[in-house]
Structure formats: structure tokens, C-alpha cells
Design an enzyme around this catalytic site. Structure first.
Site, PDB file in Angstrom:
ATOM      1  N   ASN A   1       0.828  -1.206   0.000  1.00 53.93           N
ATOM      2  CA  ASN A   1       0.000   0.000   0.000  1.00 53.93           C
ATOM      3  C   ASN A   1       0.855   1.245   0.000  1.00 53.93           C
ATOM      4  O   ASN A   1       1.964   1.266   0.533  1.00 53.93           O
ATOM      5  CB  ASN A   1      -0.984  -0.008   1.177  1.00 53.93           C
ATOM      6  CG  ASN A   1      -0.461   0.736   2.392  1.00 53.93           C
ATOM      7  OD1 ASN A   1      -0.545   1.968   2.475  1.00 53.93           O
ATOM      8  ND2 ASN A   1       0.120  -0.011   3.329  1.00 53.93           N
TER       9      ASN A   1
ATOM     10  N   ASN B   1      -2.976   7.334  16.654  1.00 54.16           N
ATOM     11  CA  ASN B   1      -1.714   7.103  15.944  1.00 54.16           C
ATOM     12  C   ASN B   1      -1.347   8.393  15.219  1.00 54.16           C
ATOM     13  O   ASN B   1      -2.163   8.945  14.487  1.00 54.16           O
ATOM     14  CB  ASN B   1      -1.913   5.940  14.965  1.00 54.16           C
ATOM     15  CG  ASN B   1      -0.702   5.670  14.091  1.00 54.16           C
ATOM     16  OD1 ASN B   1      -0.361   6.444  13.209  1.00 54.16           O
ATOM     17  ND2 ASN B   1      -0.041   4.548  14.321  1.00 54.16           N
TER      18      ASN B   1
ATOM     19  N   CYS C   1       8.046   8.174   9.180  1.00 49.27           N
ATOM     20  CA  CYS C   1       7.641   9.377   8.452  1.00 49.27           C
ATOM     21  C   CYS C   1       8.879  10.165   8.083  1.00 49.27           C
ATOM     22  O   CYS C   1       9.836  10.208   8.854  1.00 49.27           O
ATOM     23  CB  CYS C   1       6.805  10.296   9.329  1.00 49.27           C
ATOM     24  SG  CYS C   1       5.488   9.482  10.149  1.00 49.27           S
TER      25      CYS C   1
ATOM     26  N   GLY D   1      -4.067  -6.287  11.298  1.00 47.99           N
ATOM     27  CA  GLY D   1      -4.261  -5.238  10.297  1.00 47.99           C
ATOM     28  C   GLY D   1      -4.833  -5.768   9.008  1.00 47.99           C
ATOM     29  O   GLY D   1      -6.057  -5.911   8.850  1.00 47.99           O
ATOM     30  N   THR D   2      -3.948  -6.121   8.073  1.00 48.75           N
ATOM     31  CA  THR D   2      -4.349  -6.520   6.723  1.00 48.75           C
ATOM     32  C   THR D   2      -5.405  -7.627   6.709  1.00 48.75           C
ATOM     33  O   THR D   2      -6.268  -7.646   5.826  1.00 48.75           O
ATOM     34  CB  THR D   2      -3.086  -6.943   5.937  1.00 48.75           C
ATOM     35  OG1 THR D   2      -2.199  -5.821   5.918  1.00 48.75           O
ATOM     36  CG2 THR D   2      -3.407  -7.345   4.518  1.00 48.75           C
TER      37      THR D   2
HETATM   38  C1  LIG Z   1      -3.688   0.281   4.090  1.00 51.27           C
HETATM   39  C2  LIG Z   1      -2.777   0.414   5.280  1.00 51.27           C
HETATM   40  C3  LIG Z   1      -2.690   1.643   5.945  1.00 51.27           C
HETATM   41  C4  LIG Z   1      -1.837   1.801   7.030  1.00 51.27           C
HETATM   42  N1  LIG Z   1      -1.780   3.004   7.684  1.00 51.27           N
HETATM   43  C5  LIG Z   1      -0.999   3.150   8.794  1.00 51.27           C
HETATM   44  C6  LIG Z   1      -0.971   4.379   9.520  1.00 51.27           C
HETATM   45  O1  LIG Z   1      -1.690   5.330   9.197  1.00 51.27           O
HETATM   46  N2  LIG Z   1      -0.129   4.478  10.586  1.00 51.27           N
HETATM   47  C7  LIG Z   1       0.660   3.427  10.984  1.00 51.27           C
HETATM   48  O2  LIG Z   1       1.393   3.554  11.980  1.00 51.27           O
HETATM   49  N3  LIG Z   1       0.628   2.239  10.333  1.00 51.27           N
HETATM   50  C8  LIG Z   1      -0.176   2.084   9.259  1.00 51.27           C
HETATM   51  N4  LIG Z   1      -0.206   0.863   8.593  1.00 51.27           N
HETATM   52  C9  LIG Z   1       0.609  -0.259   9.092  1.00 51.27           C
HETATM   53  C10 LIG Z   1      -0.206  -1.229   9.949  1.00 51.27           C
HETATM   54  O3  LIG Z   1      -0.728  -0.594  11.091  1.00 51.27           O
HETATM   55  C11 LIG Z   1       0.659  -2.439  10.392  1.00 51.27           C
HETATM   56  O4  LIG Z   1       1.755  -1.982  11.124  1.00 51.27           O
HETATM   57  C12 LIG Z   1       1.175  -3.262   9.215  1.00 51.27           C
HETATM   58  O5  LIG Z   1       0.237  -3.299   8.165  1.00 51.27           O
HETATM   59  C13 LIG Z   1       1.545  -4.695   9.590  1.00 51.27           C
HETATM   60  O6  LIG Z   1       0.437  -5.400  10.109  1.00 51.27           O
HETATM   61  P1  LIG Z   1      -0.521  -6.363   9.192  1.00 51.27           P
HETATM   62  O7  LIG Z   1       0.369  -7.238   8.396  1.00 51.27           O
HETATM   63  O8  LIG Z   1      -1.399  -7.072  10.174  1.00 51.27           O
HETATM   64  O9  LIG Z   1      -1.308  -5.417   8.327  1.00 51.27           O
HETATM   65  C14 LIG Z   1      -1.059   0.701   7.490  1.00 51.27           C
HETATM   66  C15 LIG Z   1      -1.168  -0.537   6.821  1.00 51.27           C
HETATM   67  C16 LIG Z   1      -2.011  -0.698   5.746  1.00 51.27           C
HETATM   68  C17 LIG Z   1      -2.116  -2.035   5.078  1.00 51.27           C
END
Ligand SMILES: Cc1cc2nc3c(=O)[nH]c(=O)nc-3n(C[C@H](O)[C@H](O)[C@H](O)COP(=O)(O)O)c2cc1C
Length: 314
Positions: free
Chosen positions: A71, A109, A139, A275-276
Site C-alpha cells: 500500500n 496514531n 515518516c 491489520g491486513t
Molecule cells: C492500508 C494500510 C494503511 C496503514 N496506515 C498506517 C498508519 O496510518 N499508521 C501506521 O502507523 N501504520 C499504518 N499501517 C501499518 C499497519 O498498522 C501495520 O503496522 C502493518 O500493516 C503490519 O500489520 P498487518 O500485516 O497485520 O497489516 C497501514 C497498513 C495498511 C495495510
């Protein structure tokens, strides 16, 4: 099977169960609240906030990969003030006929361009009364030419210190980037700067190319990889960080099953985020919670927290 105590502590905050939802994958909970009571969750990491509203990056900004997604959403959000005015009251259940409808912990967050921006957001959120602040350091630091805070110990420490100073006693959890050579270096710097907890991992930088058009699939060329493909990286990094620091850890990256969550806890996490997996199944966090409870019961544990750090390395 005997009942397992599912309650865990994360930086002094009591979570009713160790399963929270990961930032950016749950919005501000409105859509998911149509499926179940958000009070079923251990906590909610709200979508990443910035000081000012952001539109995010141009589409396409999500692409599938083997066992994961890339993403490049780019922190689309309404800004911290709109969150406090419109979304936090919803998450608190205010305005509903019965108070506190969602008995869960709210974790804001935040992402900033400068340490000052992190500080201002912390002040606003602490005053608004969130339960915890998750500081996303993946960031770009505008002043340091776009270098990500999370890739340099001194920058990560500076942001942590500023956030802590302005958070008015609200626990500060720093979310680490996995895009580093040595995660323990950053973890130690953040601990030294006063963080109350760590969360990890954020997404791993990746890229996909359409071989016919020869264009990258994402408009931003590269994006962040998440989903089941990253779980082994997350387990390894949580394990390394847990050995390097004393801070409690919120583990995440690729969790879609109870055994995934258990792996992160055995590696050293006190709680886990999903998350995903939510994109395929909105009920994933509840499934993970129930499977984790079943696993703990089968192993004869009185409390799920007994899993934390329980790995027996060779
Ligand atoms: C579409 C999307 C948007 C995300 N936006 C943020 C965000 O705004 N801030 C943040 O700290 N992490 C963000 N992440 C990271 C997730 O919080 C997480 O750390 C990461 O996806 C790994 O976990 P997962 O494999 O269960 O998704 C985002 C991930 C995805 C897929």
C-alpha cells in the site's frame, strides 16, 4: 476447557484481551461497528493522524502480492482536530442512548513532519483523553531532507522525547519501522528517550511491476508490504527488540490466526495487532482472540499473558 484470563497490561493500560486492530486498517471504527460491538476488541489503533488534513497519494495505491498487499495510501486523514471533534466522540459512544458503548481502549496514531508537529498533536490528544498515543516514526523528517525518523536512532529519540514531553502523562508507544539494519539500535534509543511501549512492525518497503506496461503497479512506484508474508519478519524483530529493551511491546505484522498472535507473544509481545487480515475478514480480530484463548487453555495457562516472552530459543 478452563477459562483463561485474557486481560493484559500494555504500558500501564489494561486491555480486556490482547488483540487490538492496527492503525490504518480499521479507519475510525465506523464501518466495523456495523459488524460487531467494538467493545469486543482489546483496543483500537485509530487511522494515522497528521496535524493538518491530508488527501493521501494518488491511486492505484493498493496492490495484492503473494500472501500480502502493498500500500501507498500516504496517510489520508481528516487531521487531528477533526478526529477529536468527530471521531473520538463516536469511539467513546457519546451521543448514544447508553454511555460508553464501546468498552475498549482508544489508541491515537500520529505522524509528523517535524518533532514540533508531534508535540502539538500529543498535547491535543492528551487533552482530548485518548488512552494511549502511538507515535509512527516511519515518516519523513522534512528538516532532515526527508530521512525517515524511524531509520536513525537520534531522530527517533528526538521525536520520542518531544512526544513524551507533550503527552501529559498519556502513555506513549513508539511504532518502529522494520526498514532498518538493526532494530535493537532504534528500540534502545526510543527507550532511552522515555517511551512507555514499542509497537512493531510497520510495513516493509516493496515494489511490484506490471511486465506488460513496464509500469510499477502503484502510482507511487513503491509501497509498504503487509499481511501474512511479513509475519516471520515481525516475529524476528519483536524477539530482537524484546531482548534489547525492557519496554512492553505491541506486536504486529501478518497476524490472521491465533497461532500467529501466540508466536508474537512468545517472542516477547504483551499484546498483538491485526491489520491486513481485516480486509479479507472484518471478524479476524475476534477469531484471533478466540483461537488464542483456546490455545492458552489447551496449554493449561491461567492467563494468556504467560505466553509473553515464553519462547525457548535453541
Ligand atoms: C492500508 C494500510 C494503511 C496503514 N496506515 C498506517 C498508519 O496510518 N499508521 C501506521 O502507523 N501504520 C499504518 N499501517 C501499518 C499497519 O498498522 C501495520 O503496522 C502493518 O500493516 C503490519 O500489520 P498487518 O500485516 O497485520 O497489516 C497501514 C497498513 C495498511 C495495510
Amino acid at each position: 476447557m478452563p477459562d483463561v484470563n485474557m486481560q493484559v497490561e500494555l504500558a500501564g493500560v489494561t486491555l480486556k484481551n490482547p488483540v487490538v486492530v492496527a492503525s490504518g486498517t480499521f479507519g475510525f471504527g465506523r464501518e466495523y461497528s456495523q459488524f460487531y460491538d467494538l467493545g469486543e476488541l482489546g483496543g483500537i489503533c485509530a487511522k494515522g493522524l497528521t496535524l493538518h488534513p491530508r488527501n493521501g497519494n494518488p491511486a492505484p495505491r493498493i496492490a495484492e502480492t503473494p500472501m500480502g498487499i502493498l500500500n501507498s495510501v500516504g496517510l489520508e486523514n481528516p487531521g487531528v482536530d477533526a478526529f477529536i471533534k468527530e471521531e473520538l466522540p463516536f469511539l467513546r459512544g457519546e451521543g448514544l442512548p447508553y454511555k460508553k458503548r464501546f468498552e475498549t481502549k482508544i489508541i491515537a496514531n500520529i505522524s509528523g513532519n517535524t518533532p514540533e508537529e508531534y508535540g502539538i498533536m500529543c498535547e491535543k490528544l492528551a487533552e482530548a483523553g485518548v488512552d494511549m498515543i502511538e507515535v509512527n516514526i516511519s515518516c519523513p523528517n522534512v528538516k532532515a531532507g526527508g530521512l525517515a525518523y524511524g531509520t536513525r536512532p537520534e531522530l527517533a529519540a528526538e521525536v520520542t522525547e518531544t512526544a513524551k514531553k507533550h503527552a501529559g502523562g498519556v502513555p506513549v508507544m513508539v511504532k518502529l519501522s522494520p526498514n532498518v539494519t538493526d532494530i535493537t539500535e532504534i528500540a534502545r534509543a526510543v527507550e532511552g528517550a522515555g517511551a512507555d511501549a514499542l509497537s512493531l512492525i510497520n510495513t516493509l518497503r516493496g515494489m511490484r511491476i506490471d511486465v506488460n506496461t513496464r509500469r510499477p503497479v502503484l502510482k507511487m512506484n513503491t509501497g509498504g508490504l503487509s499481511g501474512p508474508a511479513v509475519l516471520p519478519v515481525a516475529v524476528r524483530m519483536v524477539w530482537e527488540a524484546a531482548q534489547a529493551v525492557k519496554l512492553p511491546i505491541l506486536g504486529m505484522g501478518g497476524v490472521s490466526k491465533g497461532t500467529d498472535a501466540a508466536q508474537l507473544m512468545l517472542a516477547g509481545a504483551s499484546a498483538v495487532a491485526v491489520g491486513t487480515a481485516l480486509f479479507a475478514d472484518p471478524f479476524a480480530p475476534l477469531k484471533v482472540r478466540d483461537e488464542l484463548a483456546g490455545l492458552a487453555a489447551r496449554q493449561g495457562l491461567a492467563s494468556v499473558s504467560e505466553l509473553t516472552g515464553g519462547v525457548r530459543p535453541w
